[in-house]
Design an enzyme around this catalytic site. Structure first.
Site: not given
Length: 269
Positions: A159, A173
C-alpha cells in the site's frame, strides 16, 4: 520478443490469497482471462465459491481450468499449513506453484487515544506475519516451478500507506504495509538465488470493500487530488500483476511499484 510472448502466463499455476473480493478478485480475473490455472483462498468460503463460479466462463474462454476455491482462515498457522499441504496434494503431478500473490489483508481505524491493542495483533498477523508464513510453506512448490530464466514469483499487495504517512488513524495497517515492503526486499535477496523473485505492488485507492467508506465520503476529493484524475481500476492492478508474473517481469526482484496514479506524491490524504 513480441508482446504476446513477453506477457504470457498461460498454464502457470497461481495462488491468490483474499482472491474472492477486492484487489484479489481483480488479479484473479486477470490471470484466469490469460489462461493461468488459479487457486483462490480466504476465510469466506461462500464468497470464494461464488467468485470461482463467476470466473468459470472466463476460464473456459481462455482454455484453462475453472478457478479452485480453497477456504482457509489465514490468521491461523494451522490453516496456512493445511492450505499449503492441500495445494501440494493438488499439484503433486503438475509443475508446482509459479506465482504466489499475497493479497489478503485487514485494516483498523481509530484515533491514537482509543486505538485497541487487539487491532495490532489482528492486522499485523494477517498483513505481515502470515505473508511470511505462507511464503515459507509454499517454498517447495515455488522451487519446483522455478527455472533460472523463468523464476517463480511472489507478488505482495502492499500500500502507498506503507510509503507515506496517511492522515487517517490506521496505525497498524500502515506499519504492517511498511513492514511488508521491507520483508519483500529481504525475501528478494535470499530467494533470488533459489530462482524465486519477490516484489510489491503498493496500491493506492481502488473500488474495494476496505475503501468503501472512504470513497463514499471523500471519493471526489481523492480523484481530484490524483494527477491522473481517477482511482485504480481492475485492469490496472491485474496488468501490473501479469507483468510481474510473466517473462516481461522476470528480472524484476525486490521492487516496490507504486500503483496509485501518482497520488502518493501529492495527496494530503
Amino acid at each position: 520478443m513480441d508482446a504476446n510472448s513477453l506477457f504470457n502466463v498461460k498454464d502457470k499455476t497461481v495462488l491468490i490469497t483474499g482472491g474472492a473480493k477486492g484487489i484479489g478478485r481483480m488479479i484473479a480475473e486477470g490471470f484466469v482471462a490469460n489462461g493461468a490455472r488459479v487457486y483462490i483462498t480466504g476465510r469466506d468460503a461462500k464468497a470464494l465459491d461464488q467468485a470461482a463460479a463467476d470466473l468459470a466462463p472466463l476460464a473456459r474462454t481462455a482454455g484453462t481450468a475453472a478457478p479452485v476455491a480453497l477456504p482457509a482462515d489465514l490468521q491461523r498457522l494451522d490453516a496456512c499449513e493445511a492450505l499449503a499441504a492441500r495445494l501440494a496434494e493438488l499439484e503433486a503431478h503438475r509443475g508446482g506453484l509459479h506465482v504466489l500473490v499475497n493479497n489478503a489483508g485487514a485494516t483498523w481505524g481509530a484515533d491514537i487515544d482509543s486505538y485497541p491493542d487487539s487491532a495490532w495483533s489482528k492486522v499485523l498477523t494477517l498483513n505481515l506475519q502470515r505473508v511470511f508464513t505462507l511464503t515459507q510453506l509454499c517454498l517447495p512448490l515455488l522451487e519446483k516451478a522455478a527455472t533460472p530464466r523463468d523464476p517463480a514469483r511472489v507478488v505482495h499487495v502492499g500500500s502507498i500507506d506503507g510509503i507515506r504517512v496517511p492522515s487517517l488513524g490506521s496505525y497498524a495497517y500502515s506499519a504492517s504495509k511498511a513492514g511488508l515492503h521491507h520483508l519483500s526486499r529481504h525475501l528478494a535477496r535470499d530467494l533470488g538465488p533459489r530462482h524465486i523473485t519477490s516484489n510489491v505492488l503498493a496500491c493506492g485507492p481502488f473500488e474495494t470493500k476496505m475503501m468503501k467508506a472512504t470513497l463514499e465520503s471523500m471519493g471526489d476529493y481523492i480523484r481530484g487530488e490524483n494527477p491522473v484524475g481517477r482511482i485504480g481500476e481492475p485492469a490496472d492492478v491485474a496488468g501490473a500483476a501479469l507483468f510481474l508474473a510473466s517473462k516481461a517481469g522476470a528480472f524484476c526482484n525486490g521492487a516496490t511499484i507504486r500503483l496509485d496514479g501518482g497520488l502518493s506524491l501529492v495527496s494530503k490524504l
